[in-house]
Design a protein around this motif. Structure first.
Motif, short mmCIF file in Angstrom:
data_model
loop_
_atom_site.label_atom_id
_atom_site.label_comp_id
_atom_site.label_asym_id
_atom_site.label_seq_id
_atom_site.Cartn_x
_atom_site.Cartn_y
_atom_site.Cartn_z
N VAL A 187 0.83 -1.20 0.00
CA VAL A 187 0.00 0.00 0.00
C VAL A 187 0.87 1.26 0.00
O VAL A 187 0.37 2.35 -0.26
N GLY A 188 2.18 1.07 0.30
CA GLY A 188 3.10 2.22 0.21
C GLY A 188 3.62 2.69 1.55
O GLY A 188 3.93 3.87 1.72
N LYS A 189 3.76 1.78 2.51
CA LYS A 189 4.23 2.18 3.84
C LYS A 189 5.67 2.69 3.81
O LYS A 189 5.97 3.75 4.34
N SER A 190 6.55 1.92 3.15
CA SER A 190 7.95 2.35 3.10
C SER A 190 8.08 3.63 2.31
O SER A 190 8.84 4.54 2.69
N SER A 191 7.32 3.73 1.25
CA SER A 191 7.39 4.96 0.44
C SER A 191 6.95 6.15 1.27
O SER A 191 7.53 7.24 1.19
N LEU A 192 5.93 5.94 2.06
CA LEU A 192 5.40 7.01 2.90
C LEU A 192 6.44 7.47 3.92
O LEU A 192 6.63 8.66 4.17
N PHE B 9 -4.99 7.46 3.16
CA PHE B 9 -5.31 6.91 1.84
C PHE B 9 -4.20 7.33 0.89
O PHE B 9 -4.11 8.49 0.49
N ASN B 10 -3.36 6.38 0.54
CA ASN B 10 -2.18 6.68 -0.27
C ASN B 10 -2.47 6.41 -1.76
O ASN B 10 -3.45 5.77 -2.09
N LYS B 11 -1.59 6.93 -2.58
CA LYS B 11 -1.65 6.74 -4.05
C LYS B 11 -2.81 7.50 -4.68
O LYS B 11 -3.46 7.00 -5.60
N ILE B 12 -3.07 8.72 -4.19
CA ILE B 12 -4.16 9.47 -4.81
C ILE B 12 -3.81 9.92 -6.23
O ILE B 12 -4.69 10.29 -6.99
N ASP B 13 -2.51 9.84 -6.54
CA ASP B 13 -2.16 10.16 -7.94
C ASP B 13 -2.76 9.13 -8.89
O ASP B 13 -3.05 9.42 -10.04
N LEU B 14 -2.98 7.93 -8.38
CA LEU B 14 -3.58 6.89 -9.21
C LEU B 14 -5.11 6.90 -9.12
O LEU B 14 -5.81 6.66 -10.09
N SER B 15 -5.61 7.21 -7.93
CA SER B 15 -7.06 7.17 -7.75
C SER B 15 -7.72 8.47 -8.22
O SER B 15 -8.93 8.51 -8.44
P1 GDP Z 1 4.80 -1.28 1.45
O1 GDP Z 1 4.87 -2.72 1.14
O2 GDP Z 1 3.48 -0.94 2.07
O3 GDP Z 1 5.93 -0.76 2.24
O4 GDP Z 1 4.77 -0.50 0.05
P2 GDP Z 1 5.97 0.20 -0.73
O5 GDP Z 1 6.30 1.50 -0.14
O6 GDP Z 1 7.06 -0.77 -0.94
O7 GDP Z 1 5.24 0.49 -2.12
C1 GDP Z 1 4.69 -0.52 -2.94
C2 GDP Z 1 4.62 -0.02 -4.37
O8 GDP Z 1 3.73 1.08 -4.48
C3 GDP Z 1 5.95 0.50 -4.88
O9 GDP Z 1 6.10 0.10 -6.22
C4 GDP Z 1 5.82 2.01 -4.78
O10 GDP Z 1 6.61 2.67 -5.74
C5 GDP Z 1 4.35 2.21 -5.05
N1 GDP Z 1 3.82 3.40 -4.41
C6 GDP Z 1 3.93 3.75 -3.10
N2 GDP Z 1 3.27 4.92 -2.88
C7 GDP Z 1 2.78 5.33 -4.07
C8 GDP Z 1 2.01 6.47 -4.50
O11 GDP Z 1 1.65 7.36 -3.73
N3 GDP Z 1 1.68 6.53 -5.80
C9 GDP Z 1 2.05 5.57 -6.71
N4 GDP Z 1 1.68 5.71 -7.97
N5 GDP Z 1 2.76 4.51 -6.33
C10 GDP Z 1 3.14 4.37 -5.04
#
Ligand code: GDP
Length: 425
Positions: free
Chosen positions: A205-210, A308-314
């Motif tokens: 869901v993007g935890k590390s990215s966050l 709610f992450n990834k709003i660029d996609l939603s």
């Molecule tokens: P985790 O498993 O929850 O830690 O998720 P990651 O941070 O590893 O992200 C999983 C995938 O989602 C990766 O390919 C990221 O590049 C992608 N990702 C994370 N956040 C976003 C976002 O806000 N927008 C988009 N488009 N992709 C994202």
């Protein structure tokens, strides 16, 4: 190596065969009992009382290395020195009046500071800024007490004297000063203790990215603790100088590896003290069954923020709203949209309202003392309070403040405070 005590001139003579020149760096040989050199290096001599501890202090700077150090140490012990206890130098400095207790504590806080902002505010305490404010308040309380008590002795002048001296207004002024100091100290406690965050959510869901987006440029300097794996489990970042300890619950799995298990146990302990849980959800999918299950594992007092992450996609906009399960934020870790909302939200949870000059790196015991003093001053200013009681409240307020600087601090408390220092400080 640093040595503190009395009459260290003779100690230096025995160790180096020479006289120490006060406040000069002298190049010397450190000698064994047979006069053979162990090492050579610099010797600094600070005669009492102009030293850190207020006693004679000698500092030896050799080449180092464990064996040479050990030989030099043994020689010093032979000459009558003993190993210092943790914090003993600071304790002696305190007992000899070189610094007050709040300043001594600031030494330890400076060394342990986990962010540049925390270090700056510890240094302010060390330089006596906090103590000076506390002292000034104590002085004013003392004056007020004298005034009130004088009035008690001469009841016929009672009202007139107190009015002439503006006693009521002065009590109000003390109260607002105390409130201001307490506020600065509460902010300092946040700087010192940081914010504990747990990160929960399904994989991807993007935890590390966050976390990376949150850390931004301010990525903290993290000391690795030996024996723990710094995998997905735990990370420290900084937001406005506040250390934020983040634990990723996804990294908490059952394990048979003993080292890893210690890490997991420690993480659970930290989770139990978490201030806030960030529940990360893919904005496109919304909450899942798995999220609901994770929620049950969270401690009851923790505040949950749903991200709610990834709003660029939603295709949503970065907004904050208050949903039925608490605050909800729409963000994108990828584009950074809404990240400032998240930062602000975390700071709000912990009660941070911006760093300014008044922030001192306060400890819990300082907060307790300040709150107690404030309570007594409020009582003293209560309308219609009998003067005897007002005098007593002022006395108690003064006493509470004295605990901060160590004026009225019990010996056992001193023991506790200094035992938490590291050795050599
Ligand atoms: P985790 O498993 O929850 O830690 O998720 P990651 O941070 O590893 O992200 C999983 C995938 O989602 C990766 O390919 C990221 O590049 C992608 N990702 C994370 N956040 C976003 C976002 O806000 N927008 C988009 N488009 N992709 C994202």
């Amino acid at each position: 190596m640093r040595i503190s005590g009395t009459a260290l001139q003779s100690f230096v003579r025995a160790l180096t065969g020479r006289e120490a020149k006060p406040r000069h760096a002298g190049f010397v040989r450190f000698l064994d009992p047979d006069g053979q050199p162990i090492d050579e290096g610099l010797l600094l001599y600070f005669p009492a009382p102009g030293s850190f501890t207020g006693e004679d202090v000698v500092e030896l700077q050799g080449h180092g290395g464990p064996v040479v150090m050990q030989m030099l140490l043994s020689r010093c012990l032979e000459l009558g020195a003993r190993l210092a206890q943790p914090g003993e130098f600071s304790r002696r400095a305190f007992l000899n009046g070189r610094m007050d207790l709040a300043q001594a504590e600031a030494v330890a806080d400076l060394i342990e500071a986990r962010s540049a902002a925390a270090a700056r505010s510890a240094l302010r305490s060390l330089s006596g800024e906090f103590s000076r404010k506390v002292d000034a308040l104590q002085q004013e309380l003392m004056d007020l007490r004298m005034l009130v008590e004088a009035t008690l002795d001469f009841p016929e002048e009672e009202v007139e004297l107190l009015e002439r001296e503006g006693a009521a207004e002065r009590i109000v002024a003390v109260r607002s000063m105390l409130e201001q100091i307490l506020d600065g100290a509460s902010q300092g406690a946040i700087l010192r203790n940081g914010l504990n965050v747990v990160l929960v959510g399904e994989p991807n869901v993007g935890k590390s990215s966050l976390l990376n987006a949150l850390a931004g440029e301010e990525r903290a300097i993290v000391t690795e603790i030996a024996g723990t794996t710094r995998d997905a489990l735990r990370e420290t970042i900084e937001i406005e100088g506040i250390p934020v300890n983040v634990i990723d619950i996804a990294g908490l799995r059952e394990t048979s590896d003993p080292v890893e298990r210690i890490g997991v146990e420690r993480a659970w302990h930290e989770i139990s003290r978490a201030h806030v849980a960030l529940r990360v959800v893919d904005a496109r999918a919304g909450k899942t069954e798995g999220d609901v299950k994770i929620d049950r594992g969270l401690p009851s007092g923790v505040e949950v923020i749903t991200v709610f992450n990834k709003i660029d996609l939603s295709g949503g906009a970065p907004v904050r709203r208050e949903g039925e399960h608490g605050v909800e934020l729409m963000v994108s870790a990828k584009t950074g949209a809404g990240m400032s909302l998240l930062r602000d939200e975390l700071l709000r949870v912990v009660g941070w309202h911006g760093g300014d000059e008044d922030v001192v790196l306060a400890r819990e015991r300082h907060l307790v003392a300040l709150r107690s003093a404030l309570g007594h001053v409020r009582e003293a200013g209560a309308p219609g309070l009998r003067l005897e009681l007002a005098a007593e409240e002022l006395r108690l307020a003064q006493l509470a403040l004295g605990e901060i600087t160590g004026e009225f601090t019990a010996d056992d408390l001193l023991g506790i405070i200094f035992s938490r220092f590291c050795i050599g400080k």
